[in-house]
Design a protein around this motif. Sequence first.
Motif, PDB file in Angstrom:
ATOM      1  N   LEU B 317     -73.456 -88.379  -0.429  1.00  0.00           N
ATOM      2  CA  LEU B 317     -73.973 -88.616   1.229  1.00  0.00           C
ATOM      3  C   LEU B 317     -75.354 -88.104   1.088  1.00  0.00           C
ATOM      4  O   LEU B 317     -76.144 -88.204   2.346  1.00  0.00           O
ATOM      5  CB  LEU B 317     -73.016 -88.228   1.732  1.00  0.00           C
ATOM      6  CG  LEU B 317     -73.550 -88.322   3.979  1.00  0.00           C
ATOM      7  CD1 LEU B 317     -72.946 -89.718   4.162  1.00  0.00           C
ATOM      8  CD2 LEU B 317     -71.761 -87.471   4.033  1.00  0.00           C
ATOM      9  N   VAL B 318     -74.911 -86.560   0.588  1.00  0.00           N
ATOM     10  CA  VAL B 318     -75.891 -86.023   1.425  1.00  0.00           C
ATOM     11  C   VAL B 318     -77.711 -86.398   0.403  1.00  0.00           C
ATOM     12  O   VAL B 318     -78.730 -86.171   0.482  1.00  0.00           O
ATOM     13  CB  VAL B 318     -76.238 -84.460   0.693  1.00  0.00           C
ATOM     14  CG1 VAL B 318     -77.191 -83.597   1.074  1.00  0.00           C
ATOM     15  CG2 VAL B 318     -74.703 -83.914   1.896  1.00  0.00           C
ATOM     16  N   LEU B 329     -83.916 -78.070   6.708  1.00  0.00           N
ATOM     17  CA  LEU B 329     -82.323 -78.844   6.588  1.00  0.00           C
ATOM     18  C   LEU B 329     -81.655 -78.552   8.206  1.00  0.00           C
ATOM     19  O   LEU B 329     -80.362 -80.084   8.000  1.00  0.00           O
ATOM     20  CB  LEU B 329     -81.437 -77.409   6.703  1.00  0.00           C
ATOM     21  CG  LEU B 329     -80.346 -76.776   6.486  1.00  0.00           C
ATOM     22  CD1 LEU B 329     -79.025 -77.527   5.604  1.00  0.00           C
ATOM     23  CD2 LEU B 329     -79.688 -74.927   6.832  1.00  0.00           C
ATOM     24  N   GLY B 330     -82.015 -79.245   9.791  1.00  0.00           N
ATOM     25  CA  GLY B 330     -81.404 -79.411  10.441  1.00  0.00           C
ATOM     26  C   GLY B 330     -81.413 -81.743  10.638  1.00  0.00           C
ATOM     27  O   GLY B 330     -80.318 -81.543  10.772  1.00  0.00           O
ATOM     28  N   THR B 336     -76.501 -86.879   8.662  1.00  0.00           N
ATOM     29  CA  THR B 336     -75.325 -86.792   7.476  1.00  0.00           C
ATOM     30  C   THR B 336     -73.909 -85.841   7.947  1.00  0.00           C
ATOM     31  O   THR B 336     -73.165 -86.290   7.785  1.00  0.00           O
ATOM     32  CB  THR B 336     -75.564 -85.879   6.693  1.00  0.00           C
ATOM     33  OG1 THR B 336     -75.725 -84.396   6.681  1.00  0.00           O
ATOM     34  CG2 THR B 336     -76.532 -86.167   5.352  1.00  0.00           C
ATOM     35  N   GLN B 337     -74.359 -85.806   9.689  1.00  0.00           N
ATOM     36  CA  GLN B 337     -73.648 -84.843  10.631  1.00  0.00           C
ATOM     37  C   GLN B 337     -72.774 -84.034   9.701  1.00  0.00           C
ATOM     38  O   GLN B 337     -71.644 -83.954  10.299  1.00  0.00           O
ATOM     39  CB  GLN B 337     -72.733 -86.500  11.105  1.00  0.00           C
ATOM     40  CG  GLN B 337     -73.322 -87.339  11.820  1.00  0.00           C
ATOM     41  CD  GLN B 337     -73.133 -86.833  13.191  1.00  0.00           C
ATOM     42  OE1 GLN B 337     -73.024 -85.701  13.642  1.00  0.00           O
ATOM     43  NE2 GLN B 337     -75.193 -86.393  14.020  1.00  0.00           N
ATOM     44  N   LEU B 338     -73.497 -83.539   8.947  1.00  0.00           N
ATOM     45  CA  LEU B 338     -72.302 -82.244   8.004  1.00  0.00           C
ATOM     46  C   LEU B 338     -73.039 -81.292   9.278  1.00  0.00           C
ATOM     47  O   LEU B 338     -74.077 -80.636   9.577  1.00  0.00           O
ATOM     48  CB  LEU B 338     -72.395 -82.329   6.440  1.00  0.00           C
ATOM     49  CG  LEU B 338     -72.508 -82.949   5.989  1.00  0.00           C
ATOM     50  CD1 LEU B 338     -73.378 -83.018   4.040  1.00  0.00           C
ATOM     51  CD2 LEU B 338     -70.521 -83.305   5.748  1.00  0.00           C
ATOM     52  N   ASP B 342     -72.071 -76.762   5.003  1.00  0.00           N
ATOM     53  CA  ASP B 342     -71.247 -77.449   4.756  1.00  0.00           C
ATOM     54  C   ASP B 342     -72.622 -78.257   3.839  1.00  0.00           C
ATOM     55  O   ASP B 342     -73.139 -78.618   2.457  1.00  0.00           O
ATOM     56  CB  ASP B 342     -70.394 -78.920   5.105  1.00  0.00           C
ATOM     57  CG  ASP B 342     -68.889 -78.251   5.005  1.00  0.00           C
ATOM     58  OD1 ASP B 342     -68.808 -77.470   5.130  1.00  0.00           O
ATOM     59  OD2 ASP B 342     -68.664 -78.582   6.605  1.00  0.00           O
ATOM     60  N   ALA B 343     -73.787 -78.020   4.601  1.00  0.00           N
ATOM     61  CA  ALA B 343     -74.928 -79.154   3.892  1.00  0.00           C
ATOM     62  C   ALA B 343     -75.289 -78.476   3.206  1.00  0.00           C
ATOM     63  O   ALA B 343     -76.082 -78.517   1.901  1.00  0.00           O
ATOM     64  CB  ALA B 343     -76.253 -79.533   5.324  1.00  0.00           C
ATOM     65  N   LEU B 344     -75.622 -76.809   3.445  1.00  0.00           N
ATOM     66  CA  LEU B 344     -76.449 -76.027   1.894  1.00  0.00           C
ATOM     67  C   LEU B 344     -75.537 -75.668   1.164  1.00  0.00           C
ATOM     68  O   LEU B 344     -76.458 -75.643   0.235  1.00  0.00           O
ATOM     69  CB  LEU B 344     -76.301 -74.406   3.022  1.00  0.00           C
ATOM     70  CG  LEU B 344     -77.540 -74.698   3.825  1.00  0.00           C
ATOM     71  CD1 LEU B 344     -77.344 -73.399   4.772  1.00  0.00           C
ATOM     72  CD2 LEU B 344     -78.329 -74.428   2.839  1.00  0.00           C
ATOM     73  N   ARG B 345     -74.071 -76.218   1.478  1.00  0.00           N
ATOM     74  CA  ARG B 345     -73.306 -75.729   0.148  1.00  0.00           C
ATOM     75  C   ARG B 345     -73.256 -76.804  -0.639  1.00  0.00           C
ATOM     76  O   ARG B 345     -73.749 -76.841  -2.328  1.00  0.00           O
ATOM     77  CB  ARG B 345     -72.113 -75.968   0.516  1.00  0.00           C
ATOM     78  CG  ARG B 345     -71.263 -74.814   0.432  1.00  0.00           C
ATOM     79  CD  ARG B 345     -69.933 -74.634   0.730  1.00  0.00           C
ATOM     80  NE  ARG B 345     -69.699 -74.064   2.030  1.00  0.00           N
ATOM     81  CZ  ARG B 345     -68.845 -73.800   3.132  1.00  0.00           C
ATOM     82  NH1 ARG B 345     -67.737 -75.262   3.483  1.00  0.00           N
ATOM     83  NH2 ARG B 345     -68.824 -72.723   3.450  1.00  0.00           N
TER      84      ARG B 345
END
Lengths: 513, 370
Positions: B317-318, B329-330, B336-338, B342-345
């Motif tokens: 997804l990412v 990041l924003g 992704t609506q994360l 979570d996105a960073l991970r």
Amino acid sequence: MFSKVWSAGIGGVDAYPVRVEADVSDGLPQFLLVGYLASEVKEAGDRVRTALKNVGCPLPAKRITVNLAPASVRKAGTRFDLAVAAAVLASIQKIPAENLEGLMIAGELSLSGQVLGIPGVLALTEAAGEAGVKRCIVPAVNAREGALIQKTEVIGVSDLAELIELLRHPEKGIPATADTGELLERHASEEKEDFSQIRGQKAIRRAAEIAAAGMHNLLMIGPPGSGKTMIARRIPGILPGMTLEESLKITKIYSVAGLLTPESPLLTRRPFRAPHHTTTAEALAGGGRLPLPGEISLSTGGILFLDELPEFRRSALEILRQPLEEHRICISRTAGTYVFPADFMLVAAMNPCSCGCYPDRNHCSCSPREIARYLGRLSQPLLDRIDLCIQVPKLSYEELQKGKENENSAAIRKRVEEAHRIQKERFGGENACFNSRLGIRDTEYFCRLGIAEKKLLKQAFEKLSLSARAYHRLLRVSRTIADLAGEERVLEEHILEALGYRPLERSEWLRGV
Amino acid sequence: MEKQSREGMEEYWHWFCASLFSEPSLEKKLLKRFGTPMAVFHAAEEEIRMVSPRNEKKLSAFCAGRKRWNFSQERERLARLGIRFVSMEQEEYPSRLKGLTDAPCGLFFRGTLPSDDRPAVAIVGARNCSAYGNSVSYWFAKELAGQGVQIISGMARGIDGTSHRGALAAGGETYAVLAGGVDRCYPEENRDIYMEMEKKGGLISESPPGIRPLTFLFPLRNRILSGLADAVLIIEAKEKSGSLITADCALEQGRDVYAVPGPLGEALSEGCHNLIRQGAGLAVSPEKLMEDLMILPGINMKNVQKNKITLERSEYLVYSCLRLQAQNLGEICEATQLSPQDALRILAKLQLKGYAKEVSRNYYAAAKKL
């Protein structure tokens, strides 16, 4: 006749007792002050004589000698006026000398006999309490501040006549009171700046939360107008409320610096200090012949916010190294060495390049070298002391317009408080210890990793070319993230998230350029 | 002083080029009038001045320089610096340059000169390029060099430097055409490739050693840069860019010009898009470019086999949101609506697996599996 009374001088953030002795004898009429005095203390003679005359108590034409003991310590400030007046009054027998026993007096006099406020009353009453002095007489404007220490009686006087009356009839004095509980409560509800006012910027909100939870130093990088300052201003609001003990410790520093107002004698909000980038090393660290607390001490228990970090003078920034490591600063002067507390969380903000727009190549035409030079103004040792680093992007119009309110500070504070509690439990000590304060050995002890986590770290180490310093910082931040999640152990997901906040290394900065 | 041998003539050429390196038109005129550099060397000053009355000052300085020139000393100097000189009369002189109207009379070089038998592509672009330009130039250079194509560029910051790096990473040969003398490494931050190219390719310049890379020399060197190549590939150029001078030279010399498109609305795409509008070739991948240039891929098919991508759903997804242009990041969270954590991970995982890279703090781009 000889008489004496206690007063106090200030060294660093602590007060030390000073004995004010007066003697009146025959000889040429003269008012002599001795005891290694700064000129403002010497001038006390003229103020006292005139003030006494103006309240109807003229001095006799005799030789008056006043000594401030210990005579080997340099004394500065105007706080001795009142004690000198009292000692002289006793030695000319205008008041009974026995009434000066067990008494500490401090305050400045005006020629009319009015008593003016002085800095450092809290430190003074604290020292008095410790020395077993039963009663302190201080300027009325400082009385509530002094009363915060409930170990000694504090009485405020607003003019010299009142003091004379009080010394003649000590039983008439009404001790000042300060309801610390009420003072602490009052401010909690007054917070105007809240995280809910910040639109978007989810990532930076999260980073601020982690930083607050582990008291990690935070560096925000972003173009002008992206809200770095706004966020920094709201970080004190998500730190846990202060205990009375903590609050008193900070109030004392402000008291010595003369920054308290009579209306709010107790500091109940965590400090937020934002010195301008033209500030000098002395203003940051504390300076003067007899040093006063600098910005880093004034931000103890709160936030020191350095906006436009690369614009600060190198000398000013490098002075932060010791305090960031030891959480105190030693200042040596000829008069002695003074230790000031400097237990703050550093929040810094900077632009990514001199025009502020990198990596947006539509607006930024800085060459890689210019960008490197801009960053080069920060020394690596300073960057090494910053645990978290995050980019704050510019918000688009849509994001600004999105009506959805964000989570407020109180909700974030709850999680941060919980994380602080976990840390306190883990480190056992009474004094607040945070993940960010862990040494290398403690880091390895408290952040033990499983096999999968070790494998991940190895991979990250090689792939992202981490340095040894970065490794330990990464562990500490992971530990805080785990604490926020309420996890006993540091897991893979915590490390993965921490990787996204890993601080800058100069070589890395330009990787993508 | 009479030297009749061919070698002797080469020394006169050396003197001629070293004295007039920045004046190709004067070179032409003098040669037209006197025939050989030797004849120029022995010609009377009045006669030389007559060649171009407009440039009288320059020519009298040129004549004065004749007297100071010491053949053996200069020969030794070149040898000491490890620099060779080749005039246009020599076999070794690149045949690609021979036919050009503004061909340099001679070249100073370290390492070797591009081979005439193998294809050569010049890659040029913006100095202050974006992460996108960086990865694309690296990719093209690496793939092309891997197929035996010689990569020619200008060793400048940004696209030029990355192209050399890409070619070197593939073990291919790459040549830098410099504006200053070849003993000058400019810019200093490219010293690593400067050293490397001496062994895996060459450093070429019209200017004699010791000459600083002066501004006016850059447009002149661009003609050699494009002349040495069969095709010129432009990656990232603003509307007014030095790379477009190279493109113009290439067109005058009859070379193919290709441009890599960029995202619309980016200043760095405008120059390339204009070129494409005007009829430049569209370079979409190294394979397609080689097809267009009719370069037959070598036996090196190792890179062609597709990597089996094994990504978790969330990772995919990412990854599918990532582009070659860096995003912060924003934006990724938004798409992704994360949550940021979570996105960073996931981004960290993708980085470790080599599918993403962090080009600046919290700015991410898709990494081509190179």
